[in-house]
Design an enzyme around this catalytic site. Structure first.
Site, PDB file in Angstrom:
ATOM      1  N   ASN A  73     -25.576   8.449 -54.392  1.00  0.00           N
ATOM      2  CA  ASN A  73     -26.106   9.018 -55.640  1.00  0.00           C
ATOM      3  C   ASN A  73     -26.323   7.947 -56.708  1.00  0.00           C
ATOM      4  O   ASN A  73     -27.219   8.061 -57.537  1.00  0.00           O
ATOM      5  CB  ASN A  73     -25.180  10.120 -56.160  1.00  0.00           C
ATOM      6  CG  ASN A  73     -25.352  11.398 -55.359  1.00  0.00           C
ATOM      7  OD1 ASN A  73     -26.392  11.622 -54.748  1.00  0.00           O
ATOM      8  ND2 ASN A  73     -24.338  12.236 -55.349  1.00  0.00           N
ATOM      9  N   HIS A 111     -17.191  12.813 -48.723  1.00  0.00           N
ATOM     10  CA  HIS A 111     -18.448  13.271 -49.320  1.00  0.00           C
ATOM     11  C   HIS A 111     -19.532  13.386 -48.250  1.00  0.00           C
ATOM     12  O   HIS A 111     -20.112  12.389 -47.827  1.00  0.00           O
ATOM     13  CB  HIS A 111     -18.874  12.286 -50.430  1.00  0.00           C
ATOM     14  CG  HIS A 111     -20.043  12.753 -51.232  1.00  0.00           C
ATOM     15  ND1 HIS A 111     -21.090  11.933 -51.580  1.00  0.00           N
ATOM     16  CD2 HIS A 111     -20.353  13.968 -51.741  1.00  0.00           C
ATOM     17  CE1 HIS A 111     -21.979  12.623 -52.277  1.00  0.00           C
ATOM     18  NE2 HIS A 111     -21.551  13.852 -52.387  1.00  0.00           N
ATOM     19  N   SER A 144     -19.053  15.580 -55.538  1.00  0.00           N
ATOM     20  CA  SER A 144     -20.137  14.604 -55.679  1.00  0.00           C
ATOM     21  C   SER A 144     -19.883  13.692 -56.864  1.00  0.00           C
ATOM     22  O   SER A 144     -20.499  12.638 -56.973  1.00  0.00           O
ATOM     23  CB  SER A 144     -21.469  15.313 -55.930  1.00  0.00           C
ATOM     24  OG  SER A 144     -21.737  16.238 -54.930  1.00  0.00           O
TER      25      SER A 144
HETATM   26  P1  NAD Z   1     -21.898  26.363 -53.536  1.00  0.00           P
HETATM   27  O1  NAD Z   1     -22.102  26.925 -54.905  1.00  0.00           O
HETATM   28  O2  NAD Z   1     -22.917  26.610 -52.490  1.00  0.00           O
HETATM   29  O3  NAD Z   1     -20.477  26.877 -52.953  1.00  0.00           O
HETATM   30  C1  NAD Z   1     -19.298  26.824 -53.697  1.00  0.00           C
HETATM   31  C2  NAD Z   1     -18.320  27.849 -53.117  1.00  0.00           C
HETATM   32  O4  NAD Z   1     -17.053  27.655 -53.740  1.00  0.00           O
HETATM   33  C3  NAD Z   1     -18.731  29.303 -53.363  1.00  0.00           C
HETATM   34  O5  NAD Z   1     -18.712  30.029 -52.160  1.00  0.00           O
HETATM   35  C4  NAD Z   1     -17.631  29.813 -54.317  1.00  0.00           C
HETATM   36  O6  NAD Z   1     -17.303  31.197 -54.122  1.00  0.00           O
HETATM   37  C5  NAD Z   1     -16.484  28.927 -53.913  1.00  0.00           C
HETATM   38  N1  NAD Z   1     -15.383  28.822 -54.853  1.00  0.00           N
HETATM   39  C6  NAD Z   1     -15.401  28.839 -56.204  1.00  0.00           C
HETATM   40  N2  NAD Z   1     -14.153  28.718 -56.689  1.00  0.00           N
HETATM   41  C7  NAD Z   1     -13.332  28.604 -55.619  1.00  0.00           C
HETATM   42  C8  NAD Z   1     -11.922  28.447 -55.456  1.00  0.00           C
HETATM   43  N3  NAD Z   1     -11.106  28.398 -56.508  1.00  0.00           N
HETATM   44  N4  NAD Z   1     -11.431  28.375 -54.221  1.00  0.00           N
HETATM   45  C9  NAD Z   1     -12.248  28.420 -53.137  1.00  0.00           C
HETATM   46  N5  NAD Z   1     -13.577  28.576 -53.216  1.00  0.00           N
HETATM   47  C10 NAD Z   1     -14.110  28.661 -54.449  1.00  0.00           C
HETATM   48  O7  NAD Z   1     -21.657  24.804 -53.763  1.00  0.00           O
HETATM   49  P2  NAD Z   1     -21.951  23.602 -52.741  1.00  0.00           P
HETATM   50  O8  NAD Z   1     -23.339  23.123 -52.948  1.00  0.00           O
HETATM   51  O9  NAD Z   1     -21.488  23.983 -51.393  1.00  0.00           O
HETATM   52  O10 NAD Z   1     -20.992  22.479 -53.341  1.00  0.00           O
HETATM   53  C11 NAD Z   1     -19.615  22.432 -53.043  1.00  0.00           C
HETATM   54  C12 NAD Z   1     -19.093  21.034 -53.336  1.00  0.00           C
HETATM   55  O11 NAD Z   1     -19.811  20.108 -52.532  1.00  0.00           O
HETATM   56  C13 NAD Z   1     -19.279  20.571 -54.774  1.00  0.00           C
HETATM   57  O12 NAD Z   1     -18.186  19.772 -55.135  1.00  0.00           O
HETATM   58  C14 NAD Z   1     -20.549  19.733 -54.714  1.00  0.00           C
HETATM   59  O13 NAD Z   1     -20.603  18.756 -55.729  1.00  0.00           O
HETATM   60  C15 NAD Z   1     -20.382  19.092 -53.362  1.00  0.00           C
HETATM   61  N6  NAD Z   1     -21.622  18.605 -52.711  1.00  0.00           N
HETATM   62  C16 NAD Z   1     -22.747  19.371 -52.728  1.00  0.00           C
HETATM   63  C17 NAD Z   1     -23.900  18.899 -52.074  1.00  0.00           C
HETATM   64  C18 NAD Z   1     -25.160  19.735 -52.031  1.00  0.00           C
HETATM   65  O14 NAD Z   1     -26.221  19.182 -51.706  1.00  0.00           O
HETATM   66  N7  NAD Z   1     -25.122  21.044 -52.315  1.00  0.00           N
HETATM   67  C19 NAD Z   1     -23.881  17.659 -51.422  1.00  0.00           C
HETATM   68  C20 NAD Z   1     -22.695  16.907 -51.389  1.00  0.00           C
HETATM   69  C21 NAD Z   1     -21.557  17.404 -52.057  1.00  0.00           C
END
Ligand code: NAD
Length: 283
Positions: free
Chosen positions: A190, A140, A119
């Site tokens: 964003n 994204h 993000s």
């Molecule tokens: P989350 O915390 O739900 O999931 C993250 C996952 O990554 C976890 O399962 C964790 O175990 C795993 N992880 C950590 N280190 C790792 C590694 N080295 N290799 C593989 N997996 C690993 O987070 P999320 O909300 O799914 O966000 C993930 C990405 O998506 C981030 O970059 C976030 O900025 C982006 N994003 C999130 C949203 C949202 O609304 N949640 C929206 C758009 C983008």
């Protein structure tokens, strides 16, 4: 390049939704995480999401089983070797993502594309840890991924036209609407949304109107489905603050300074729905 087999790195909120969309559109998916618990939860979440679609009449049981059969889960990054694309959706942390991109660059075939769902992290900067900056791109997605049509495709300074057109075609093939965005802080959505949320917090802290009145105004006055303060609670105040900090640092422009009340609420652990209280009470 035709993309049939896709790796998804990180099986959390976004990773499982991304894996679901690829599998539902006929792609083979390898879902990787460092935590077995995340992989187990992801498969349950995806099955539950397909069940809701069946209830709505948008999917049948045979298609659900076929899509689930296209997803394999793994704790071993080497299982990505046969993929043409990896979409990284690991935790939002530069060190985690840059290590992953280094490892993926070393093990993936030279022609494979590496995408990040970040993000806020610069795609150009992420690309510098690899030897394939032309095949690095931001993909994204929005939450919940299966429901939201938009995908911002972020072009780093070195992202090639071939990489962009391949990922643009794939995005359309999975039923999403891609928009092309140049790498810059906050991308488009964003950058526009968070300053509006931040301003709503200034309006509250200045006593211009109450939280309920601010939200009511934006719902009834602009037909927004949810008010800005309730939306902050839904996104998480820590996430809104982190994005404002990325905008503030990235542009060095005071118009992006986070509202002091936002900072104070995050310090107090009032993060919104996930902590039980934010601008509204969810106890
Ligand atoms: P989350 O915390 O739900 O999931 C993250 C996952 O990554 C976890 O399962 C964790 O175990 C795993 N992880 C950590 N280190 C790792 C590694 N080295 N290799 C593989 N997996 C690993 O987070 P999320 O909300 O799914 O966000 C993930 C990405 O998506 C981030 O970059 C976030 O900025 C982006 N994003 C999130 C949203 C949202 O609304 N949640 C929206 C758009 C983008």
């Amino acid at each position: 390049m035709s993309i049939q087999k896709i790796g998804v790195a990180g099986a959390g909120t976004m990773g499982n939704g991304i894996a679901q969309c690829f599998a539902a559109s006929g792609h083979d998916v390898v879902l990787f995480d460092i935590a077995q618990g995340s992989l187990d939860r992801a498969l349950k979440t995806i099955a539950g999401s397909f069940d809701r679609l069946i209830k709505k009449g948008a999917l049948d049981e045979t298609s659900k089983q076929a899509a689930l059969a296209r997803i394999t889960t793994t704790l071993d990054l080497n299982d990505f070797k046969s993929c043409q694309l990896v979409v990284e959706a690991a935790s939002e942390n530069f060190n985690i993502k840059s290590q992953l991109f280094k490892d993926l660059d070393a093990l993936m075939p030279a022609e494979a594309i590496l995408a990040s769902n970040t993000s806020s992290i610069s795609i150009t900067k992420l690309a510098t840890v690899t030897q394939r900056a032309d095949r690095i791109i931001g993909m994204h997605f929005f939450n919940p991924v299966p429901m939201m049509a938009l995908v911002e495709l972020i072009r780093g300074l070195h992202t090639s036209d071939a990489t962009f057109t391949t990922i643009e075609a794939l995005s359309k093939a999975i039923g999403k609407t891609p928009v092309q965005v140049r790498n810059n802080p906050g991308f488009v959505v964003n950058r526009l949304l968070c300053p509006m949320l931040n301003e709503a917090i200034f309006v509250l802290s200045e006593g211009v109107a109450s939280a309920a009145e601010i939200d009511e105004s934006m719902k009834l006055g602009l037909n927004h489905p949810i008010g800005p303060l309730a939306l902050c609670d839904l996104i998480g105040l820590d996430v809104v603050l982190a994005i404002m900090q990325v905008l503030y640092e990235g542009f060095k422009d005071s118009k992006y300074r986070p509202a002091p009340l936002l900072i104070e609420m995050v310090e107090a652990g009032l993060l919104g729905r996930k902590s039980g209280r934010g601008f509204f009470d969810y106890a």
